[in-house]
Design an enzyme around this catalytic site. Structure first.
Site, PDB file in Angstrom:
ATOM      1  N   GLU A 285       0.835  -1.197   0.000  1.00 43.33           N
ATOM      2  CA  GLU A 285       0.000   0.000   0.000  1.00 43.33           C
ATOM      3  C   GLU A 285       0.876   1.255   0.000  1.00 43.33           C
ATOM      4  OE1 GLU A 285      -3.375  -0.552   2.739  1.00 43.33           O
ATOM      5  OE2 GLU A 285      -3.259   1.592   3.120  1.00 43.33           O
TER       6      GLU A 285
ATOM      7  N   GLU B 257      -3.547  10.321   2.804  1.00 43.60           N
ATOM      8  CA  GLU B 257      -4.835  10.432   3.477  1.00 43.60           C
ATOM      9  C   GLU B 257      -5.001  11.864   3.966  1.00 43.60           C
ATOM     10  OE1 GLU B 257      -5.723   6.202   5.559  1.00 43.60           O
ATOM     11  OE2 GLU B 257      -3.920   7.246   6.208  1.00 43.60           O
TER      12      GLU B 257
ATOM     13  N   ASP C 132      -0.031   5.405   0.543  1.00 44.67           N
ATOM     14  CA  ASP C 132      -1.199   6.218   0.911  1.00 44.67           C
ATOM     15  C   ASP C 132      -0.959   7.712   1.024  1.00 44.67           C
ATOM     16  OD1 ASP C 132      -2.552   3.827   1.531  1.00 44.67           O
ATOM     17  OD2 ASP C 132      -1.846   3.882   3.600  1.00 44.67           O
TER      18      ASP C 132
END
Ligand SMILES: *[C@@H]1O[C@H](CO)[C@@H](O)[C@H](O)[C@H]1NC(C)=O
Length: 330
Positions: free
Chosen positions: A111, A115, A113
């Protein structure tokens, strides 16, 4: 003489604004329409493609959040979107722009990310970045930052560069974080094909002051706007994960690393705007993960920020999203 100077000054400014604008990270990369690169993931009509086909609104209301997913799987590349975040009271709201392969590799997923964590009125959004590799969800590598602009005023470009050797997160033209692959990270560096995702969802349990401030649906719908989609990498056939098809447009300029001047900018951004780094979190890591380089001054500076709670990781791409119930897992 005075006029002459003025002219030269104007020329100077024009040339420099051109150079600065022209330096845009994805200047030569094709911007694609929503339908060319993405499909809806969940959220029914809370996902709205605008008429021109190039912009999308993702909204969160009391019924559901929403999200989209890239049609292709990618191994390495440059991935980017311009995003404008919802304004006013947004506590508990999370907007995520990320890569993951949690669907294909449930036990050992990767992953990368971005955010965006909403906030109460008058307090700014913060961004969080993180990676997982090969199921390393026990070792969160989160960092959090404030921004030097209000991300609800206008679109800004958020980009992920992912190569074999490093991952770089960019906000507009500024590299804000570089993760170099080190020997000691082992499998923790993302290395399997991933899809791109963008979602908006209710993370009341953790997103704002560790869950103190929840989503207030009185202010719904919360709308995040996405545009300028760049998906530029090697695509992988989901049936044969070893089959690579790499785009080879001769005029493209994917950044391949950080120039010294970008590095200086990055360091200055981090000194000013970083509010949390896993490397300095003694509650989580008695000994920081091996790639951390600890600077005592930085440790001192970071102490003044609120303690943070994490709910990221698997939560935002869990199966719950496909059903449209954005439930934070932690
Ligand atoms: C990733 O995880 C799998 C399964 O747990 C393991 O077999 C493999 O060796 C790991 N790969 C790396 C690069 O650590």
């Amino acid at each position: 003489m005075k006029n002459m100077n003025m002219n030269m000054y104007i020329q100077f400014v024009l040339i420099w604004s051109f150079v600065v604008l022209g330096h845009g990270l994805s200047r030569n990369l094709p911007i694609i329409s929503f339908d060319e690169g993405y499909s809806q993931l969940f959220g029914d009509d809370n996902l709205m493609v605008l008429k021109d086909g190039n912009s999308v609104h993702l909204s969160l209301d009391e019924r559901t959040g929403s999200g989209f997913v890239s049609q292709d799987l990618y191994l390495h590349g440059f991935f980017s979107a311009s995003i404008k975040l919802p304004a006013d009271y947004t506590a508990g709201v999370v907007v995520a722009f990320y890569m993951s392969n949690g669907d294909t590799f449930e036990k050992n997923h990767d992953e990368i990310d971005f955010e965006f964590l909403g906030n109460i009125r008058g307090k700014e959004w913060r961004i969080q970045t993180n990676i997982y590799g090969n199921g390393s969800t026990k070792v969160g590598r989160e960092e959090r930052y404030g921004l030097w602009f209000d991300p609800t005023d206008d679109y800004h470009q958020y980009s992920i560069l992912w190569t074999k050797a490093h991952i770089i997160f960019y906000v507009d033209d500024v590299a804000i974080r570089e993760i170099k692959r080190t020997e000691s990270m082992g499998g923790d560096f993302p290395s399997k094909p991933m899809t791109l995702y963008a979602t908006i969802w209710d993370a009341s349990e953790w997103a704002t002051n560790g869950g103190k401030y929840k989503v207030n649906y009185k202010y719904a719908p919360y709308i995040a706007e996405f545009s300028n989609f760049v998906l530029h990498g090697c695509t992988v056939d989901p049936v044969d994960l070893t089959s690579l098809k790499c785009e080879d447009a001769p005029n493209t300029k994917i950044p391949t690393g950080i120039t010294p001047s970008q590095r200086a900018k990055m360091e200055s951004f981090r000194k000013k705007h970083m509010q949390y780094s896993y490397c300095y979190d003694k509650r989580r890591y008695k000994t920081p993960p091996s790639e951390c380089v600890i600077n005592p001054k930085e440790a001192e500076r970071l102490k003044r920020f609120d303690p943070v709670t994490f709910g990221g990781g698997r939560a935002h791409h869990g199966k719950s999203h496909r059903r449209g119930q954005a439930v934070a897992a932690i």
